[in-house]
Each structure stands twice: as structure tokens, then as C-alpha cells.
Design an enzyme around this catalytic site. Sequence first.
Site, short mmCIF file in Angstrom:
data_model
loop_
_atom_site.label_atom_id
_atom_site.label_comp_id
_atom_site.label_asym_id
_atom_site.label_seq_id
_atom_site.Cartn_x
_atom_site.Cartn_y
_atom_site.Cartn_z
CD GLU A 121 -2.93 1.16 0.16
OE1 GLU A 121 -3.50 2.23 -0.13
OE2 GLU A 121 -3.16 0.08 -0.42
CG ASP A 174 18.65 11.21 -26.89
OD1 ASP A 174 18.75 10.81 -28.05
OD2 ASP A 174 19.18 10.67 -25.91
#
Length: 256
Positions: A121, A174
Amino acid sequence: MKIDVLTLFPEMFEGVFSSSILGKARDKGIVSLGTVNFRDYSTNKHNTVDDYPYGGGGGMVLKPEPIFGAVEDLPPHLTEEGEPVKPRVILLCPQGETFTQKKAEELSGEEHLVFICGHYEGYDERIRQHLVTDELSVGDYVLTGGEIPAMVIIDSVVRLLPGVLGNEMSAVTDSFSTGLLEYPHYTRPAKFRDWEVPEMLLSGHHANVKKWRLKESLIRTLERRPDLLEGRVLSKEEKLWVAEWKKQQQEKEINS
């Protein structure tokens, strides 16, 4: 650079760390990549690393003792002068800052990174408050654990280190590195079926090719990620390209 990953599934990283760019970077001694199973630092006889949350609710929460113990037991990364480097301790979680190329560039300047891969969780809040320096998320979706996000971030950071890529300009051009998406690429043959490479790329005129690539990057960003252009100051020429593109789009709508 030294990179340590705290995970319950260290075997997931074996192929990633030994293959492709990461494997080459490690073989060259540019980066040290290691994993630690923080279950080894459990403080109870059942070797559990999670427990029920105080106050009730579904799911289990990672306990602080194994995480703190694993991080504090990591061998320090030393400077050339023999001084220990304070690591950036990164928590992978959906509440964290969204990971970007800019963050990758920032982290690539560090000498020691520690990644904490959670499951269940969530984390005991004291881990966030007193141990980590950064909380990162790779997107607004749910994954089983932090291992895959850690792999994504590590790959993105390591490829920016000097000497990792064969062509140092690859990382510079890039997508996202310039604030724009990357321009289209072509290679041999110059004509495949009925599709030809743009004549500009065959001209050999480097200045014009550079200009063409900038224009294509700008237009591709307009088409696919216009949000990246928010706040960007355009040159006079770039404004003309944008106006030209918008006019073409309007004409297409009229003709359709």
C-alpha cells in the site's frame, strides 16, 4: 557513479544491469550497479517487511526498520580524497515529482544514487520524512512495485554519463534534451519502395540540414506535444515556421 537499489526482487535487475548500455557502462567502470534485498534487514523472526496500517484500512505498509537499516549499511562511495559522498536517496512512488529529462540531467551530476523500490500500500511516513531526498514518479498510472520505474530512471541517467554512449552527441540531441521532440531520421537506401529521403538530407549542406532538423523538431512538437512549447521563447524564424504550419492545418480542415 555508484547506484544502489533496495528491492525485494533483486533478480529482476540481473538482466537489465548486464545488458545493453548499462552493461557496457558497468564493464567500462563508469558506473557501479548493485542491489540489496531489504528483507535481509527485517527485525523480526518471520522476516516480514510490512505491517497493517495504524488507523485501519486496506493494504500493507512497508516498515521503517528494514529500509533505514539497508540504507545505513550501504558501503559509502568515496571521493578521490577518500571522503564519503552523501547519496541522493530516491523513493519511487506515485506521489513523487514526475520524472523528466531535466531531472535525469540533474541526477547524472551526482556520484551516489540510492533507489528504494516499494510494494504493498505504501511506505511508513517516517521513511519519507527522515531518510529520502527525492520522491519520483514515472507517470500517473499504477505499477506493482518500484522496480520498473527504477530501471527506467537508472537507464535514463546512466546514458548521460561521459563515455557511456559511443556518440556523445546522441544524448544532446535526444527528444526532450533540447525542449523539443527529436527530428525525423533516415538512413540508406535513399529510396525505399516509393518513399524517398528528403532531398535536404542528401545535399551535404550542414547549415541547411541543421536548420531543417530544427524546423522538423519544432513542427513535430507542435503536432504531438504542444505543451512542451509553453513558455518557450521562439525566434523570428521559428515564429514564421509555426505560422506556416498553422496555416497549413487550417487549409487541411477547410479541404476536408
